[in-house]
Design a protein around this motif. Structure first.
Motif, PDB file in Angstrom:
ATOM      1  N   ALA A   1      -3.012  25.843  34.366  1.00 17.91           N
ATOM      2  CA  ALA A   1      -2.333  25.314  35.563  1.00 17.91           C
ATOM      3  C   ALA A   1      -2.380  26.036  36.757  1.00 17.91           C
ATOM      4  O   ALA A   1      -1.921  27.286  36.623  1.00 17.91           O
ATOM      5  CB  ALA A   1      -0.986  24.729  35.183  1.00 17.91           C
TER       6      ALA A   1
ATOM      7  N   LYS B   1       9.116  24.768  41.101  1.00 16.87           N
ATOM      8  CA  LYS B   1       8.128  23.805  40.934  1.00 16.87           C
ATOM      9  C   LYS B   1       7.967  23.929  39.231  1.00 16.87           C
ATOM     10  O   LYS B   1       7.865  24.934  38.606  1.00 16.87           O
ATOM     11  CB  LYS B   1       6.726  24.463  41.334  1.00 16.87           C
ATOM     12  CG  LYS B   1       5.629  23.413  41.479  1.00 16.87           C
ATOM     13  CD  LYS B   1       4.418  24.013  42.038  1.00 16.87           C
ATOM     14  CE  LYS B   1       3.350  23.117  42.089  1.00 16.87           C
ATOM     15  NZ  LYS B   1       3.660  22.053  43.226  1.00 16.87           N
ATOM     16  N   GLN B   2       7.789  22.495  38.877  1.00 10.81           N
ATOM     17  CA  GLN B   2       7.487  22.235  37.431  1.00 10.81           C
ATOM     18  C   GLN B   2       6.175  22.585  37.287  1.00 10.81           C
ATOM     19  O   GLN B   2       5.336  21.935  37.867  1.00 10.81           O
ATOM     20  CB  GLN B   2       7.983  20.665  37.326  1.00 10.81           C
ATOM     21  CG  GLN B   2       9.330  20.360  37.469  1.00 10.81           C
ATOM     22  CD  GLN B   2      10.344  21.078  36.328  1.00 10.81           C
ATOM     23  OE1 GLN B   2       9.970  21.205  35.213  1.00 10.81           O
ATOM     24  NE2 GLN B   2      11.505  21.419  36.997  1.00 10.81           N
ATOM     25  N   VAL B   3       5.809  23.220  36.033  1.00 12.04           N
ATOM     26  CA  VAL B   3       4.367  23.523  35.815  1.00 12.04           C
ATOM     27  C   VAL B   3       4.304  23.116  34.372  1.00 12.04           C
ATOM     28  O   VAL B   3       4.847  23.793  33.553  1.00 12.04           O
ATOM     29  CB  VAL B   3       4.118  25.086  35.997  1.00 12.04           C
ATOM     30  CG1 VAL B   3       2.645  25.614  35.605  1.00 12.04           C
ATOM     31  CG2 VAL B   3       4.138  25.434  37.383  1.00 12.04           C
ATOM     32  N   SER B   4       3.298  22.279  33.919  1.00 12.32           N
ATOM     33  CA  SER B   4       3.295  21.758  32.804  1.00 12.32           C
ATOM     34  C   SER B   4       1.970  22.759  32.047  1.00 12.32           C
ATOM     35  O   SER B   4       1.019  22.509  32.488  1.00 12.32           O
ATOM     36  CB  SER B   4       2.816  20.267  32.657  1.00 12.32           C
ATOM     37  OG  SER B   4       2.498  19.803  31.323  1.00 12.32           O
TER      38      SER B   4
ATOM     39  N   SER C   1       3.812  11.393  41.815  1.00 13.22           N
ATOM     40  CA  SER C   1       4.720  11.444  40.718  1.00 13.22           C
ATOM     41  C   SER C   1       4.307  10.879  39.415  1.00 13.22           C
ATOM     42  O   SER C   1       4.702  11.422  38.221  1.00 13.22           O
ATOM     43  CB  SER C   1       6.193  11.367  41.064  1.00 13.22           C
ATOM     44  OG  SER C   1       6.311   9.885  41.404  1.00 13.22           O
TER      45      SER C   1
ATOM     46  N   SER D   1      -0.968  13.122  36.947  1.00 17.81           N
ATOM     47  CA  SER D   1      -0.994  14.050  35.851  1.00 17.81           C
ATOM     48  C   SER D   1      -0.716  15.514  36.894  1.00 17.81           C
ATOM     49  O   SER D   1      -0.639  15.422  38.147  1.00 17.81           O
ATOM     50  CB  SER D   1      -2.228  14.554  35.138  1.00 17.81           C
ATOM     51  OG  SER D   1      -3.272  15.053  36.079  1.00 17.81           O
ATOM     52  N   ASP D   2      -0.196  16.643  36.142  1.00 19.73           N
ATOM     53  CA  ASP D   2       0.155  17.875  36.919  1.00 19.73           C
ATOM     54  C   ASP D   2      -1.373  18.423  37.582  1.00 19.73           C
ATOM     55  O   ASP D   2      -1.077  18.553  38.907  1.00 19.73           O
ATOM     56  CB  ASP D   2       0.531  18.944  36.117  1.00 19.73           C
ATOM     57  CG  ASP D   2       1.988  18.774  35.683  1.00 19.73           C
ATOM     58  OD1 ASP D   2       2.668  17.700  36.226  1.00 19.73           O
ATOM     59  OD2 ASP D   2       2.320  19.334  34.487  1.00 19.73           O
TER      60      ASP D   2
ATOM     61  N   GLN E   1      -1.510  16.214  40.769  1.00 29.02           N
ATOM     62  CA  GLN E   1      -0.528  16.494  41.658  1.00 29.02           C
ATOM     63  C   GLN E   1      -1.036  17.720  42.611  1.00 29.02           C
ATOM     64  O   GLN E   1      -0.532  17.768  43.592  1.00 29.02           O
ATOM     65  CB  GLN E   1       0.674  16.594  41.028  1.00 29.02           C
ATOM     66  CG  GLN E   1       1.388  15.168  40.689  1.00 29.02           C
ATOM     67  CD  GLN E   1       2.725  15.391  39.861  1.00 29.02           C
ATOM     68  OE1 GLN E   1       3.610  16.064  40.417  1.00 29.02           O
ATOM     69  NE2 GLN E   1       3.057  14.731  38.941  1.00 29.02           N
ATOM     70  N   GLU E   2      -1.587  18.474  41.529  1.00 31.95           N
ATOM     71  CA  GLU E   2      -2.073  19.881  42.472  1.00 31.95           C
ATOM     72  C   GLU E   2      -3.065  19.761  43.508  1.00 31.95           C
ATOM     73  O   GLU E   2      -2.818  20.108  44.498  1.00 31.95           O
ATOM     74  CB  GLU E   2      -2.414  20.908  41.257  1.00 31.95           C
ATOM     75  CG  GLU E   2      -2.967  22.106  41.967  1.00 31.95           C
ATOM     76  CD  GLU E   2      -3.647  23.028  40.818  1.00 31.95           C
ATOM     77  OE1 GLU E   2      -4.180  24.097  41.218  1.00 31.95           O
ATOM     78  OE2 GLU E   2      -3.752  22.692  39.819  1.00 31.95           O
TER      79      GLU E   2
END
Length: 357
Positions: free
Chosen positions: A224, A236-239, A282, A285-286, A289-290
């Motif tokens: 990510a 920040k949420q990082v998956s 939201s 996917s991450d 969103q990036e």
């Protein structure tokens, strides 16, 4: 009474010789009488009061002029404006060690060094207007608009002129993974080893900038790339959630347009809610969103004002189409280069994607 100049004994007035020693008084020198004018001229001359006032006034003006010139010279050479300009130049010119010397952290656990500040320099290389924006905002308000850097005084030169440093807001991203025993890395440096298959870890304190988080030490892979640059990026949420496929590659579920057209079609320019709805950022996917966040940063729009569709026209390239939430009107089409962290926008006049530089 008159005295003999030889024996200093009293003598009778009018005597020619001293009655005591016989000294011929006619040989004694006669002391001239002083006139009143001579008495007056012997006194030291006094300067007029008006002359003294002029002299002191000239000296005071000279001191003020010299002090003003000295202050002006200092401001041009080493004052606030020049210090802030130097900070911006350090970012632009990749002077990591010098930059580290003018930084202070809001968290004592972050040791600021030439290596620590590298993520910021990486971000600035791909956002070439950032250093100038930082310089302008620090001079105007003393703080960057993203609330990441704040100008503060750190001592004085000659007990008068302030020395400035930048206080940095540190980042604490929250990483999640479903791979037990995998090592979580940030820009190639190991952070922690996942203890289970539902592992969450708060990293940091990290210096603001561009980061690539990934898993290592496991057959499962996940990566990510994120920019941690704003106040709302602090946590920040990082998956790093991954689903293994038989080929060993990561498989993620993204909401994507299946079209691989290199350029938008004419229909894209006037799409409305009746034929295009998109999804909230939201709900994507991450990775998607990036790309949306990168476009929002570069072109200054609110992510929550639009819905989006995201496609992949080329490897490591996201194409993002934004639609107004209320009207469904197509607001713009962007491309995000994930490798180089560069955002461009489609220009219908030239039929090309162009950067904002």
């Amino acid at each position: 009474m008159k005295k003999c100049p030889n024996c200093h004994q009293p003598v009778t007035p009018g005597s020619t010789f001293c009655e005591n020693c016989g000294f011929d008084l006619r040989q004694a020198p006669v002391k001239p009488k002083r006139t009143r004018r001579q008495h007056v001229s012997d006194k030291p001359a006094k300067h007029p009061k008006w002359l003294n006032r002029i002299v002191w006034t000239i000296l005071a003006v000279a001191v003020v002029v010299v002090a003003t010139l000295a202050y002006s010279f200092y401001n041009k050479q080493a004052g606030k404006e020049q210090q802030v300009a130097n900070m911006a130049d350090m970012i632009t010119n990749n002077q990591s060690n010098d930059l580290a010397k003018v930084m202070v952290s809001d968290n004592p656990n972050l040791k600021i060094t030439g290596d620590t500040v590298q993520p910021l320099l990486t971000y600035a290389r791909h956002h070439q207007g950032y250093a100038k924006s930082l310089q302008r905002e620090l001079m105007n308000t003393g703080e960057t608009s993203d609330q990441t850097f704040k100008l503060e005084t750190d001592g004085h030169t000659m007990l008068i002129f302030p020395i400035y440093k930048l206080r940095v807001r540190t980042m604490h991203p929250v990483l999640t993974t479903n791979v037990a025993n995998a090592t979580l890395e940030a820009n190639g440096s190991p952070l922690v080893t996942a203890k289970n298959d539902h592992f969450t870890y708060t990293a940091g304190p990290l210096f603001p900038g561009h980061y690539t988080f990934k898993l290592s030490g496991s057959r499962s892979k996940a990566t990510a790339s994120v920019n941690l640059m704003k106040n709302n990026d602090v946590h920040k949420q990082v998956s790093l959630i991954t689903t293994d496929t038989p080929t060993g590659k990561d498989e993620t579920t993204d909401s994507q347009d299946t079209s691989n057209d290199e350029q938008p079609t004419a229909d894209d320019k006037s799409t409305t809610s009746s034929d295009q709805t998109g999804k909230d950022a939201s709900d994507l996917s991450d990775r998607d969103q990036e790309g949306i966040n990168a476009a929002s940063d570069e072109y200054d729009f609110d992510v929550d004002d639009n819905t989006y569709t995201v496609s992949v026209p080329a490897d490591n390239m996201l194409e993002i189409k934004a639609y107004d939430k209320d009207s469904g009107q197509h607001e713009g089409t962007f491309r995000y280069d994930q490798i180089h962290d560069i955002v461009s926008q489609y220009n219908p006049d030239t039929n090309k994607f162009e950067t904002d530089d």
